[in-house]
Design an enzyme around this catalytic site. Structure first.
Site, PDB file in Angstrom:
ATOM      1  N   SER A  17      -5.680   1.671  -1.087  1.00 38.78           N
ATOM      2  CA  SER A  17      -4.820   2.780  -1.565  1.00 38.78           C
ATOM      3  C   SER A  17      -4.105   2.820  -2.880  1.00 38.78           C
ATOM      4  O   SER A  17      -3.293   3.732  -3.348  1.00 38.78           O
ATOM      5  CB  SER A  17      -3.836   3.209  -0.513  1.00 38.78           C
ATOM      6  OG  SER A  17      -4.649   4.054   0.448  1.00 38.78           O
ATOM      7  N   SER A  39      -4.447   6.606  -0.954  1.00 33.45           N
ATOM      8  CA  SER A  39      -3.750   7.317  -0.663  1.00 33.45           C
ATOM      9  C   SER A  39      -2.327   7.481  -1.529  1.00 33.45           C
ATOM     10  O   SER A  39      -1.567   8.423  -1.468  1.00 33.45           O
ATOM     11  CB  SER A  39      -3.098   7.091   0.649  1.00 33.45           C
ATOM     12  OG  SER A  39      -2.426   5.895   0.865  1.00 33.45           O
ATOM     13  N   LYS A  59       6.569   5.162  -3.610  1.00 35.24           N
ATOM     14  CA  LYS A  59       5.550   6.004  -2.513  1.00 35.24           C
ATOM     15  C   LYS A  59       6.362   6.367  -1.519  1.00 35.24           C
ATOM     16  O   LYS A  59       7.286   5.603  -0.823  1.00 35.24           O
ATOM     17  CB  LYS A  59       4.335   5.347  -2.080  1.00 35.24           C
ATOM     18  CG  LYS A  59       3.512   5.910  -1.346  1.00 35.24           C
ATOM     19  CD  LYS A  59       2.175   4.885  -0.894  1.00 35.24           C
ATOM     20  CE  LYS A  59       1.027   5.645   0.046  1.00 35.24           C
ATOM     21  NZ  LYS A  59       0.090   4.661   0.060  1.00 35.24           N
TER      22      LYS A  59
END
Ligand code: GLN
Length: 474
Positions: free
Chosen positions: A172, A148, A73
């Site tokens: 997330s 996210s 990420k």
């Protein structure tokens, strides 16, 4: 979706195939570019790393993650690679150091394929808050992948990697894992060093892995775990040993959160999937125990006070002075701050900074922030007390399956409620896992959540294997 690259187990037996696997992974990522999973593909770096891993294996090194291709990420730092956090304010600023978690993965033989898209600064539940691109659901491009860490979930679901790193502040990783039909684990707070993870809510944040199965996830967790002198909140609890994961050798006591099964926002298909799971677990010999924890209903308000308060402080460092975006029209200091922050941050990040500043302000600190901290403790105590009576707690991961793009963007509260079942584990600091169970009537994945005791990730993943065995075959 079928994996395009051989499994890590196969690659481990034939490490010389690793360079080909890297090419296949990169080709897969490019073929699915329209899904917007990646922000940066680390093509040359991955090729070099693969060659090094092959050389290390040939020299006799035993590398637990040899054969693992991993996506990361883009709020986790890798030296000399842009670290965007999905934001314009960082303006593709290259990182000057590597996160401990990534360093440890690479030491264990993993090859990093690329950096993935996210909601700006990990604030969101759909990846729609990225200022850089839209990420689409791999099974239905009119829908969101969750967030996210949506880019990491999609990178894995399309088969361009074996594991992916996300970050968890309030769900997330588990929520996009559930939406995209993969496994996602939020480790115990402190299990994995946060050094190199861009801070959002520091008392909640954890780096968290995705993989296709519990068995494939476990070595990734093991490699990253353990104390780190560069993160004072990292824990010195013994690190799980990386042996082959098997189901527990006894039947479990499984707590069932009745409040969640009867929750007004729970989609009927997820309610029936959960009931089906309970029945199958019971027939498999496990003891199911009803739990009633009404205090958990305060989790969302508490989370959105604590997380925004911490975010407003953490994000003060992005000021247009030291690095990243500086507004071209700013000619005096206060304008550098105002214009750079106002123009560099997107609307959701600005909303969070304002909410956080508000709850910390002199007149409201006690009424909001202090009260939220007290309620957080009550929630944590209730969850820890329940966990002392059972082995794990079973809940749905999310109230709905993947929703339509645009469906919740104008309604922040509806978006915040996506985390209603995931946030309590973050508030209490305990580990929690989402495992794919079945599909809903639209063919979208449904995930079930298991919440475990602090530092018992190994047992949690072994319990997750029971769900993997019992889930209905499609
Ligand atoms: N969706 C939650 C939020 O918007 C959780 C985010 C996260 O875990 N990083 O804050």
């Amino acid at each position: 979706m079928h994996p395009r690259i051989p499994s890590p187990a196969i690659l481990r037996q034939t490490p010389s195939k690793l360079p080909e696997a890297v090419e296949a992974a990169l080709a897969c990522a490019r073929e699915h570019e329209d899904l917007g999973a990646y922000l940066t593909l680390l093509e040359e770096r991955a090729r070099e790393q693969a060659a090094q891993v092959v050389a290390r294996v040939n020299a006799g090194e035993r590398l637990p993650l040899a054969g693992y291709l991993v996506a990361v990420k883009d709020n986790i730092a890798i030296k000399d690679v842009p670290l965007t956090c999905g934001s314009k304010i960082l303006d593709h600023h290259p990182s000057v150091f590597t996160a401990t978690a990534v360093e440890r993965l690479e030491r264990a033989g993993a090859v990093i394929i690329g950096k993935t898209n996210l909601d700006e600064f990990a604030m969101g539940s759909s990846t729609e808050n990225s200022a850089l691109k839209q990420t689409l659901h791999p099974r239905d491009i009119s829908r969101v992948p969750g967030g996210s860490s949506g880019g990491s979930a999609v990178a894995l679901a399309i088969g361009s990697c074996h594991a992916a790193l996300g970050s968890e502040t309030g769900g997330s990783v588990r929520q996009p894992a559930a939406f995209c039909g993969v496994c996602g684990l939020k480790p115990t707070y402190g299990r994995i060093s946060r050094y190199g993870l861009v801070a959002f809510g520091s008392s909640l944040d954890q780096i968290a892995p995705f993989a296709s199965t519990c068995e494939e996830l476990y070595p990734v967790l093991c490699a990253m775990s353990g104390a780190d002198p560069r993160d004072a909140t990292s824990a010195s609890a013994p690190v799980p040993s990386s042996q082959k994961l098997t189901e527990p050798d006894r039947k479990l006591r499984i707590g069932v959160l009745r409040d969640y099964l009867e929750h007004e926002s729970l989609a009927p298909d997820i309610a029936s999937a959960s009931r089906d799971a309970i029945e199958r677990l019971r027939s498999d010999g496990h003891e199911l125990i009803d739990l009633h924890l009404p205090v958990l209903s305060y989790s969302i308000p508490v989370y959105y006070i604590v997380a925004t308060a911490e975010a407003s402080s953490n994000l003060a460092r992005f000021d247009g002075v030291r690095y990243g975006f500086r507004h071209p029209e700013a000619d005096e200091l206060s304008q550098v701050y105002d214009l750079s922050r106002g123009g560099g941050f997107g609307p959701e990040v600005r909303r969070r900074i304002m909410m956080g500043t508000y709850v910390l302000s002199a007149g409201y600190y006690d009424a909001y922030y202090n009260t939220a901290l007290k309620v957080r403790r009550v929630i944590a105590d209730a969850l820890l007390d329940a966990l002392s009576r059972v082995d794990v707690i079973l809940t749905p991961t999310t109230p709905s399956t993947a929703f339509k793009i645009g469906e919740k963007v104008d309604d922040p509260v509806a978006m915040y409620l996506s985390d209603v079942f995931t946030v309590p584990a973050n508030l209490a600091g305990v580990p929690a896992l989402s495992v794919p169970w079945s599909d809903d009537s639209n063919g979208l994945p449904i995930g079930l959540q298991l919440i475990g005791k602090s530092f018992e990730e190994e047992f949690l993943l072994r319990s997750g294997m029971i769900l993997e065995r019992l889930r209905p075959t499609t």
